[in-house]
Each structure stands twice: as structure tokens, then as C-alpha cells.
Design an enzyme around this catalytic site. Structure first.
Site, PDB file in Angstrom:
ATOM      1  N   LYS A 162       1.006   1.572 -15.998  1.00  0.00           N
ATOM      2  CA  LYS A 162      -0.113   0.862 -15.399  1.00  0.00           C
ATOM      3  C   LYS A 162      -0.500  -0.301 -16.301  1.00  0.00           C
ATOM      4  CE  LYS A 162      -1.128   3.275 -11.644  1.00  0.00           C
ATOM      5  NZ  LYS A 162      -1.011   2.691 -10.291  1.00  0.00           N
ATOM      6  N   ASP A 191       2.912  -1.587 -12.927  1.00  0.00           N
ATOM      7  CA  ASP A 191       2.064  -1.690 -11.739  1.00  0.00           C
ATOM      8  C   ASP A 191       0.706  -2.231 -12.168  1.00  0.00           C
ATOM      9  OD1 ASP A 191       0.656  -1.440  -9.398  1.00  0.00           O
ATOM     10  OD2 ASP A 191       0.797   0.752  -9.265  1.00  0.00           O
ATOM     11  N   GLU A 217       4.956  -4.404  -9.857  1.00  0.00           N
ATOM     12  CA  GLU A 217       4.261  -4.026  -8.628  1.00  0.00           C
ATOM     13  C   GLU A 217       2.835  -4.558  -8.600  1.00  0.00           C
ATOM     14  OE1 GLU A 217       4.807   0.097  -7.471  1.00  0.00           O
ATOM     15  OE2 GLU A 217       2.703   0.302  -6.944  1.00  0.00           O
ATOM     16  N   ASP A 242       2.539  -2.712  -2.687  1.00  0.00           N
ATOM     17  CA  ASP A 242       2.106  -1.319  -2.505  1.00  0.00           C
ATOM     18  C   ASP A 242       0.876  -1.304  -1.605  1.00  0.00           C
ATOM     19  OD1 ASP A 242       1.189   1.271  -2.696  1.00  0.00           O
ATOM     20  OD2 ASP A 242       0.786   1.229  -4.843  1.00  0.00           O
ATOM     21  N   LYS A 266       4.201   5.306   0.777  1.00  0.00           N
ATOM     22  CA  LYS A 266       3.354   6.439   0.401  1.00  0.00           C
ATOM     23  C   LYS A 266       3.061   7.268   1.635  1.00  0.00           C
ATOM     24  CE  LYS A 266       1.150   4.569  -3.698  1.00  0.00           C
ATOM     25  NZ  LYS A 266       0.010   3.823  -4.254  1.00  0.00           N
ATOM     26  N   GLN A 294      -0.072   8.633  -4.305  1.00  0.00           N
ATOM     27  CA  GLN A 294      -1.470   8.271  -4.087  1.00  0.00           C
ATOM     28  C   GLN A 294      -2.344   9.174  -4.967  1.00  0.00           C
ATOM     29  OE1 GLN A 294      -1.919   5.554  -1.588  1.00  0.00           O
ATOM     30  NE2 GLN A 294      -3.489   5.477  -3.158  1.00  0.00           N
TER      31      GLN A 294
HETATM   32 MG   LIG Z   1       0.750   0.904  -6.960  1.00  0.00          MG
END
Ligand SMILES: [Mg+2]
Length: 367
Positions: A162, A191, A217, A242, A266, A294
Site C-alpha cells: 500500500k 496500490d 494500481e 480497481d 473483486k 475487499q
Molecule cells: Mg486496490
């Protein structure tokens, strides 16, 4: 095969370690268990994870829309009338995770009724998925230690980092520390959850050019239309959309606009029926696909696994199937086990999972 009842049960299970990312943070899995009952006595299950910072849904809102609107609309339809179910749910806008949980519970009930695993009904490509582990915000040493622990315990060698903090130097230091620690023995991708601007993203990507990233992402918002297109055009790795592509129409718009070159699927937001549409569209457009998370519990993870393993394109890359490791417990009677970096699909009918009644009693919050 007639639907007689749709239940929505809120529950709360604490996380061992809260997850922090650019668009929010999660301290407890406050999800909704959805159960679809049929007149044959079959019960299909799935879970809806409320993500207000992404889809605007809350736990109480999910329970309410199912109880007040959706349950009544589905009463009397059969498990095979999935397009009719979808059309009725579509009369209400939004509510993607509530609709998806109903759709997946319905598929679970269908699999149980037919005596077949859902993954095989969907496509049956393979019986396993490689697992990618998500690393939430922390300092570089702690994130490297977390990755090392996950690798030793579960054999996972793909990590999604992240990013999206300001200034970006801390995130860049994390990715560099991971690459230096593991060398080329791991796959790394990032991401941003829309945390940076297009210019900040471009600068950060330039500084990470030597770190052999697999994907980038949602580094900046899709609503920064021209900035995002400019950024994606400059990159030499796929840019995954996403949260900007929750529907087939969004995939079409973002890809044709040049705002992304790959997509995240997802099941928590597109269920099985819509995820299949997204997959087929992405395949037709020639896009790479990654199965996303998620921040699902084990029920949601079993759903993402069943879908990912069903197709070649969705099982090619490691799927994000390990967020449940950070939860203190779950509702399943038999916990999912990641072995040698992989999760195996169940060979049992439906999703192949059972809810532990004692655990449900302990964690449900409606009693
Ligand atoms: Mg994402």
C-alpha cells in the site's frame, strides 16, 4: 430450487492488527452474513463487507436494504433465474456488496442443490490460486518483517504494497527495503488507493523504476481524467484500475479513455454473475486481471478463490486472498489454510464452506 428467504446477519470480529491504507483503515470485520434459503431446505451463504470510503455502504445499510427491499423481490424465484434476480436487484442503484453477497449465496445454494463445486460451475480452470499478501502502512522495517513472517509461515512470495502517503519518500523506502531484503525472489506491486496526484505518482514511479514492480494500481483518482491518462501513458508496466471499475461499463470507459491498462476483479462488489461479465469483457479487450480483496473474511476469500480458479486469466497472477490472516477469528467451522503460498479450492458442493453456529452466536451483533 425456489428462494423462500434471504437473511442478513451483522457480525463483528476484531482484527489482530488494524489495516491502514490511503483511503481508510479497518479495525474490526463488521460484515454482514447473507443466507439464501430454498424450499428444498438448502442454505447458500456469502458475506458483504461494508466499505463506506469506497462504495458508500454501511453495515446497517446493507442489513436494511436486504431486509426492506431485496428479500421480498427475490421471494419465489428459482436459483436458476439469476438474470431475473440481477434485474430485480438492479432496480435499486448502488449497494454493490449487498447485491454481490446475495448473488454469491445464491450460487452456493445452486452448487449445493446440484452437488457441484461453484468454482467448477463457473469455469473449472484450476483447483488452486497463488496468494498475494497485502502490506498496510507502517515503517519500512516493520513492513519487511511482516512480509518475512508471512513468507515463512505461508510460503507467500507476492506482495502488494500500500502506497499513497505524503511525502512519498516513506512509501518508496518501503518498496526499496522489500526489494533489497528479498532480492528477485518475490513479486512486488503497489496500490495507491488514489492517495497521490498524477504528478506525485509519476515522480514516485520514476524513483522506483529500478525496483522491478509488476503492476501499479489506482495511484491517483480516475476523476483526475487527463492527469490519469497522462500518467498511464508514461508507465512501462500495467496500471490496474480497481475502485474505478466496479461495473462492466466502468471497465469500458476507463480502458477506452486510456486511464488504465489492467483491472482488478473483486467478487465482494461484483459477485459471481457480474464478475463473469467483467472477466469476459476484459478478456475480449486483452487486459491483464488480478483477483482483488475487499478486506474479506474467510467467507469472502472462499468466494474470490472460487471465481479466480475458475478461469485462466484470473488465476495467472497471485490473487489477493490473505487479508483474513489479520483477523482474530472467523465464522467458518474449518479455517482456510494457505500452504506453499497457495489456496486450494474445495471439492465439496457449493463453496464448500460451513458456518460454525457457536461462532456465529458469539460474533453476531443483532441479538
Ligand atoms: Mg486496490
Amino acid at each position: 430450487m425456489k428462494i423462500t428467504r434471504v437473511e442478513s446477519i451483522p457480525f463483528s470480529i476484531p482484527y489482530l492488527k488494524p489495516l491502514h491504507f490511503a483511503s481508510g483503515e479497518v479495525h474490526a470485520a463488521e460484515h454482514v452474513l447473507v443466507r439464501v434459503h430454498t424450499d428444498d431446505g438448502v442454505i447458500g451463504v456469502a458475506e458483504a463487507p461494508p466499505r463506506p470510503y469506497t462504495y458508500g455502504e454501511t453495515q446497517r445499510g446493507i442489513v436494511a436494504v436486504i431486509e426492506d427491499v431485496f428479500a421480498e423481490q427475490l421471494h419465489g424465484l428459482t436459483l436458476l433465474e439469476r438474470e431475473q434476480v440481477g434485474a430485480r436487484l438492479a432496480r435499486t442503484v448502488g449497494n454493490p456488496t449487498a447485491k454481490s453477497a446475495i448473488d454469491m449465496a445464491l450460487w452456493d445454494a445452486l452448487g449445493k442443490t446440484l452437488g457441484q463445486p461453484v468454482s467448477e460451475l463457473l469455469g473449472g480452470y484450476t483447483d488452486r490460486m497463488r496468494v498475494s499478501h497485502m502490506l498496510g502502512f507502517d515503517d519500512p522495517a516493520k513492513m519487511v518483517a511482516e512480509a518475512q513472517k508471512v513468507r515463512e509461515r505461508h510460503g507467500i512470495s507476492t506482495f502488494k504494497v500500500k502506497v499513497g502517503r505524503r511525502p512519498a519518500e516513506l512509501d518508496i523506502a518501503v518498496v526499496r527495503a522489500l526489494r533489497e531484503h528479498f532480492g528477485d525472489s518475490v513479486e512486488l506491486y503497489i496500490d495507491g488507493n488514489r492517495g497521490w496526484t498524477a504528478a506525485e505518482s509519476a515522480r514516485a514511479m520514476k524513483e522506483m523504476a529500478d525496483l522491478d514492480l509488476l503492476f501499479a494500481e489506482e495511484l491517483c483518482p480516475a476523476d483526475d481524467v487527463l492527469g490519469r491518462r497522462w500518467l498511464v501513458g508514461k508507465l512501462d508496466i500495467p496500471f490496474i484500475a480497481d475502485e474505478s471499475v466496479p461495473t462492466p461499463a466502468d471497465v469500458t470507459r476507463e480502458i477506452l479513455a486510456g486511464s488504465a491498462t489492467a483491472i482488478n476483479i473483486k467478487t465482494a462488489r461484483t459477485g459471481f454473475t457480474q464478475s463473469r461479465r467483467v472477466h469476459h469483457l476484459a478478456e475480449g479487450l486483452g487486459l491483464e486481471m488480478v483477483m482483488g480483496n475487499q478486506i474479506d473474511g474467510q467467507i469472502g476469500t472462499a468466494c474470490a478463490l472460487a471465481f479466480g480458479a475458475a478461469f485462466e486469466a484470473t488465476s495467472r497472477y497471485a490473487g489477493e486472498l490473505s487479508n483474513f490472516l489479520d483477523m482474530s477469528d472467523d465464522l467458518l467451522a474449518e479455517p482456510l489454510q494457505i500452504r506453499d503460498g497457495c489456496l486450494q479450492t474445495s471439492s465439496r458442493a457449493g463453496l464448500g464452506i460451513d458456518i460454525d453456529p457457536d461462532k456465529l452466536d458469539r460474533y453476531r451483533t443483532d441479538k
